[in-house]
Design a protein around this motif. Structure first.
Motif, PDB file in Angstrom:
ATOM      1  N   GLY A  31       0.773  -1.231   0.000  1.00 21.36           N
ATOM      2  CA  GLY A  31       0.000   0.000   0.000  1.00 21.36           C
ATOM      3  C   GLY A  31       0.808   1.285   0.000  1.00 21.36           C
ATOM      4  N   LYS A  32       2.137   1.183   0.073  1.00 21.76           N
ATOM      5  CA  LYS A  32       2.996   2.376   0.092  1.00 21.76           C
ATOM      6  C   LYS A  32       3.759   2.467  -1.224  1.00 21.76           C
ATOM      7  N   LEU A  33       3.874   3.693  -1.740  1.00 19.69           N
ATOM      8  CA  LEU A  33       4.588   3.900  -2.998  1.00 19.69           C
ATOM      9  C   LEU A  33       6.032   3.451  -2.841  1.00 19.69           C
ATOM     10  N   PHE A  34       6.443   2.524  -3.706  1.00 16.30           N
ATOM     11  CA  PHE A  34       7.811   2.025  -3.705  1.00 16.30           C
ATOM     12  C   PHE A  34       8.657   2.781  -4.728  1.00 16.30           C
ATOM     13  N   GLY A  35       8.083   2.977  -5.920  1.00 18.65           N
ATOM     14  CA  GLY A  35       8.818   3.659  -6.975  1.00 18.65           C
ATOM     15  C   GLY A  35       7.966   3.843  -8.207  1.00 18.65           C
ATOM     16  N   THR A  36       8.575   4.407  -9.232  1.00 25.35           N
ATOM     17  CA  THR A  36       7.875   4.715 -10.480  1.00 25.35           C
ATOM     18  C   THR A  36       8.741   4.324 -11.662  1.00 25.35           C
ATOM     19  N   ILE A  37       8.078   3.836 -12.711  1.00 26.36           N
ATOM     20  CA  ILE A  37       8.760   3.580 -13.977  1.00 26.36           C
ATOM     21  C   ILE A  37       8.179   4.528 -15.013  1.00 26.36           C
ATOM     22  N   ASP A  38       9.065   5.243 -15.691  1.00 24.57           N
ATOM     23  CA  ASP A  38       8.679   6.159 -16.758  1.00 24.57           C
ATOM     24  C   ASP A  38       8.462   5.335 -18.030  1.00 24.57           C
ATOM     25  N   SER A  39       7.227   5.225 -18.452  1.00 26.52           N
ATOM     26  CA  SER A  39       6.921   4.520 -19.698  1.00 26.52           C
ATOM     27  C   SER A  39       6.335   5.492 -20.719  1.00 26.52           C
ATOM     28  N   SER A  40       6.742   6.765 -20.604  1.00 29.81           N
ATOM     29  CA  SER A  40       6.175   7.826 -21.441  1.00 29.81           C
ATOM     30  C   SER A  40       6.485   7.651 -22.919  1.00 29.81           C
ATOM     31  N   GLU A  41       7.539   6.933 -23.242  1.00 28.30           N
ATOM     32  CA  GLU A  41       7.869   6.710 -24.649  1.00 28.30           C
ATOM     33  C   GLU A  41       7.381   5.350 -25.122  1.00 28.30           C
ATOM     34  N   LYS A  42       6.540   4.721 -24.329  1.00 28.96           N
ATOM     35  CA  LYS A  42       5.991   3.406 -24.663  1.00 28.96           C
ATOM     36  C   LYS A  42       4.472   3.497 -24.760  1.00 28.96           C
ATOM     37  N   SER A  43       3.844   2.399 -25.127  1.00 32.92           N
ATOM     38  CA  SER A  43       2.388   2.358 -25.274  1.00 32.92           C
ATOM     39  C   SER A  43       1.700   2.072 -23.935  1.00 32.92           C
ATOM     40  N   TYR A  44       0.403   2.263 -23.933  1.00 36.23           N
ATOM     41  CA  TYR A  44      -0.391   1.930 -22.751  1.00 36.23           C
ATOM     42  C   TYR A  44      -0.281   0.438 -22.452  1.00 36.23           C
ATOM     43  N   ILE A  45      -0.279  -0.380 -23.503  1.00 36.61           N
ATOM     44  CA  ILE A  45      -0.160  -1.838 -23.335  1.00 36.61           C
ATOM     45  C   ILE A  45       1.154  -2.186 -22.636  1.00 36.61           C
ATOM     46  N   TYR A  46       2.220  -1.510 -23.001  1.00 34.87           N
ATOM     47  CA  TYR A  46       3.514  -1.719 -22.354  1.00 34.87           C
ATOM     48  C   TYR A  46       3.406  -1.418 -20.860  1.00 34.87           C
ATOM     49  N   SER A  47       2.718  -0.320 -20.535  1.00 34.22           N
ATOM     50  CA  SER A  47       2.522   0.049 -19.133  1.00 34.22           C
ATOM     51  C   SER A  47       1.717  -1.020 -18.388  1.00 34.22           C
ATOM     52  N   GLU A  48       0.709  -1.573 -19.053  1.00 32.93           N
ATOM     53  CA  GLU A  48      -0.063  -2.659 -18.437  1.00 32.93           C
ATOM     54  C   GLU A  48       0.822  -3.865 -18.157  1.00 32.93           C
ATOM     55  N   ASP A  49       1.737  -4.157 -19.059  1.00 28.98           N
ATOM     56  CA  ASP A  49       2.664  -5.279 -18.857  1.00 28.98           C
ATOM     57  C   ASP A  49       3.575  -5.033 -17.656  1.00 28.98           C
ATOM     58  N   ILE A  50       3.992  -3.803 -17.452  1.00 34.80           N
ATOM     59  CA  ILE A  50       4.814  -3.468 -16.284  1.00 34.80           C
ATOM     60  C   ILE A  50       4.035  -3.782 -15.003  1.00 34.80           C
ATOM     61  N   VAL A  51       2.769  -3.349 -14.961  1.00 32.35           N
ATOM     62  CA  VAL A  51       1.934  -3.615 -13.787  1.00 32.35           C
ATOM     63  C   VAL A  51       1.813  -5.119 -13.546  1.00 32.35           C
ATOM     64  N   GLU A  52       1.510  -5.858 -14.594  1.00 26.91           N
ATOM     65  CA  GLU A  52       1.350  -7.316 -14.470  1.00 26.91           C
ATOM     66  C   GLU A  52       2.643  -7.970 -13.986  1.00 26.91           C
TER      67      GLU A  52
END
Length: 72
Positions: A31-52
């Protein structure tokens, strides 16, 4: 340990250059923010894969693309 990820969308105010939206993935541990990945140069699908991959344990905490939050 409970790991969750959330895709954050920010508007790209770069005029007509580049995509309309930029994506970032916020990674949470217990429940606490650990970190962030910048996927701004990637697609939304790529971001979904990061979450998964984060939630399934494939993406490890020492990954070089994770920018750690100050609380981590």
């Amino acid at each position: 340990m409970n790991k969750t990820g959330k895709i954050r969308r920010e508007n790209n105010n770069n005029g007509s250059r580049g995509p309309d939206s930029l994506y970032f993935v916020d990674l949470y541990k217990d429940g606490k923010l650990f970190g962030t990945i910048d996927s701004s140069e990637k697609s939304y699908i790529y971001s979904e894969d990061i979450v998964e991959n984060w939630e399934s344990g494939i993406l490890k905490e020492d990954n070089e693309h994770i920018v750690l939050s100050e609380a981590a």
